[in-house]
Design a protein around this motif. Sequence first.
Motif, PDB file in Angstrom:
ATOM      1  N   VAL A   1      36.745  53.070  38.588  1.00  0.00           N
ATOM      2  CA  VAL A   1      38.065  52.431  37.896  1.00  0.00           C
ATOM      3  C   VAL A   1      38.662  51.584  38.854  1.00  0.00           C
ATOM      4  O   VAL A   1      38.997  50.442  38.516  1.00  0.00           O
ATOM      5  N   LYS A   2      38.911  51.828  40.001  1.00  0.00           N
ATOM      6  CA  LYS A   2      39.691  51.018  41.049  1.00  0.00           C
ATOM      7  C   LYS A   2      38.893  49.733  41.472  1.00  0.00           C
ATOM      8  O   LYS A   2      39.508  48.528  41.388  1.00  0.00           O
ATOM      9  N   VAL A   3      37.493  49.890  41.600  1.00  0.00           N
ATOM     10  CA  VAL A   3      36.625  48.546  41.757  1.00  0.00           C
ATOM     11  C   VAL A   3      36.618  47.939  40.519  1.00  0.00           C
ATOM     12  O   VAL A   3      36.905  46.689  40.740  1.00  0.00           O
ATOM     13  N   ASN A   4      36.773  48.096  39.398  1.00  0.00           N
ATOM     14  CA  ASN A   4      36.613  47.329  37.955  1.00  0.00           C
ATOM     15  C   ASN A   4      37.884  46.938  37.707  1.00  0.00           C
ATOM     16  O   ASN A   4      37.992  45.748  37.432  1.00  0.00           O
ATOM     17  N   VAL A   5      39.173  47.510  38.221  1.00  0.00           N
ATOM     18  CA  VAL A   5      40.191  46.843  38.000  1.00  0.00           C
ATOM     19  C   VAL A   5      40.766  45.714  38.903  1.00  0.00           C
ATOM     20  O   VAL A   5      40.798  44.692  38.526  1.00  0.00           O
ATOM     21  N   HIS A   6      39.971  45.900  40.260  1.00  0.00           N
ATOM     22  CA  HIS A   6      40.300  44.904  41.299  1.00  0.00           C
ATOM     23  C   HIS A   6      39.313  43.754  40.868  1.00  0.00           C
ATOM     24  O   HIS A   6      39.706  42.851  40.720  1.00  0.00           O
ATOM     25  N   ARG A   7      38.154  44.077  40.567  1.00  0.00           N
ATOM     26  CA  ARG A   7      37.054  43.052  39.814  1.00  0.00           C
ATOM     27  C   ARG A   7      37.847  42.208  38.700  1.00  0.00           C
ATOM     28  O   ARG A   7      37.709  40.765  38.757  1.00  0.00           O
ATOM     29  N   ALA A   8      38.386  42.864  37.906  1.00  0.00           N
ATOM     30  CA  ALA A   8      39.006  42.142  36.669  1.00  0.00           C
ATOM     31  C   ALA A   8      40.179  41.287  36.930  1.00  0.00           C
ATOM     32  O   ALA A   8      40.376  40.235  36.635  1.00  0.00           O
ATOM     33  N   ILE A   9      41.077  41.769  37.878  1.00  0.00           N
ATOM     34  CA  ILE A   9      42.068  40.687  38.277  1.00  0.00           C
ATOM     35  C   ILE A   9      41.649  39.653  39.176  1.00  0.00           C
ATOM     36  O   ILE A   9      42.261  38.698  39.011  1.00  0.00           O
ATOM     37  N   MET A  10      40.742  39.742  40.127  1.00  0.00           N
ATOM     38  CA  MET A  10      40.165  38.765  40.621  1.00  0.00           C
ATOM     39  C   MET A  10      39.533  37.779  39.894  1.00  0.00           C
ATOM     40  O   MET A  10      39.913  36.690  40.272  1.00  0.00           O
ATOM     41  N   LEU A  11      38.978  38.227  39.019  1.00  0.00           N
ATOM     42  CA  LEU A  11      38.424  37.116  38.006  1.00  0.00           C
ATOM     43  C   LEU A  11      39.214  36.343  37.275  1.00  0.00           C
ATOM     44  O   LEU A  11      39.222  35.212  36.887  1.00  0.00           O
ATOM     45  N   LEU A  12      40.286  37.249  36.739  1.00  0.00           N
ATOM     46  CA  LEU A  12      41.421  36.506  36.068  1.00  0.00           C
ATOM     47  C   LEU A  12      42.255  35.566  36.876  1.00  0.00           C
ATOM     48  O   LEU A  12      42.603  34.425  36.374  1.00  0.00           O
ATOM     49  N   ARG A  13      42.432  35.949  38.116  1.00  0.00           N
ATOM     50  CA  ARG A  13      43.134  35.005  39.031  1.00  0.00           C
ATOM     51  C   ARG A  13      42.135  33.595  39.185  1.00  0.00           C
ATOM     52  O   ARG A  13      42.719  32.424  39.135  1.00  0.00           O
ATOM     53  N   ALA A  14      40.968  33.883  39.111  1.00  0.00           N
ATOM     54  CA  ALA A  14      39.914  32.709  39.561  1.00  0.00           C
ATOM     55  C   ALA A  14      40.063  31.870  38.062  1.00  0.00           C
ATOM     56  O   ALA A  14      39.935  30.557  38.294  1.00  0.00           O
ATOM     57  N   GLU A  15      40.042  32.484  36.928  1.00  0.00           N
ATOM     58  CA  GLU A  15      40.595  31.761  35.563  1.00  0.00           C
ATOM     59  C   GLU A  15      41.531  31.144  35.738  1.00  0.00           C
ATOM     60  O   GLU A  15      41.572  29.935  35.099  1.00  0.00           O
ATOM     61  N   LEU A  16      42.550  31.538  35.961  1.00  0.00           N
ATOM     62  CA  LEU A  16      44.068  31.109  36.016  1.00  0.00           C
ATOM     63  C   LEU A  16      43.883  29.492  36.975  1.00  0.00           C
ATOM     64  O   LEU A  16      44.530  28.651  36.859  1.00  0.00           O
ATOM     65  N   HIS A  17      43.300  29.870  38.038  1.00  0.00           N
ATOM     66  CA  HIS A  17      43.360  28.832  39.315  1.00  0.00           C
ATOM     67  C   HIS A  17      42.286  27.559  38.476  1.00  0.00           C
ATOM     68  O   HIS A  17      42.661  26.241  39.070  1.00  0.00           O
ATOM     69  N   GLU A  18      41.212  27.985  37.752  1.00  0.00           N
ATOM     70  CA  GLU A  18      40.550  26.989  37.097  1.00  0.00           C
ATOM     71  C   GLU A  18      41.380  25.776  36.218  1.00  0.00           C
ATOM     72  O   GLU A  18      40.816  24.708  35.969  1.00  0.00           O
ATOM     73  N   LYS A  19      42.353  26.788  35.708  1.00  0.00           N
ATOM     74  CA  LYS A  19      42.871  25.949  34.466  1.00  0.00           C
ATOM     75  C   LYS A  19      43.995  24.969  35.073  1.00  0.00           C
ATOM     76  O   LYS A  19      44.494  24.797  35.955  1.00  0.00           O
TER      77      LYS A  19
END
Length: 172
Positions: A154-172
Amino acid sequence: MNEWPALLQRAQQGDKQAYHRFLTAVLPFLRVRARRYVTAQHVEDFVQDVLLTLHRILHTYQYDLPVEPWLSGILRHKYYESWRQLPYGAHQPLADDESWHPAQAFEEESQERAVRRLLAPLSEEQALVLYATKVEELSVSETANLVQRSTAWVKVNVHRAIMLLRAELHEK
């Protein structure tokens, strides 16, 4: 709310119209939040006191930070400061939940659409654990029990999800 940082920055630079627009926009937020601290009959006095403080410390706002937590801090400070000044019984106890809540509640449908749109780039599992831990505020172990996985997973997947969303936000 999205324009508040820009208005505050311009107000700090002396733009009186921007300052007036900011105060007009922020007043409903302050009134709603003030109800957490004082009874209804004292809300307007409390808000006026907060506005005076806001005027005095306007220069402390850092434009790269969110406005709402800054305002909430001012409200909380004024609550504690005014404890001795208001008549007995005028204060309401602070809620246990001190987290920030938006001043304008979304309609349930639009909120669901916004959450779905936000979670769209994530895998189904990542979206589920992120939603459970961050929106529903379940603990990691409760979420692990819910999805029948380990707490580490769970911890790993929450971390990965947050990192992916951060990357999405920085792309926009």
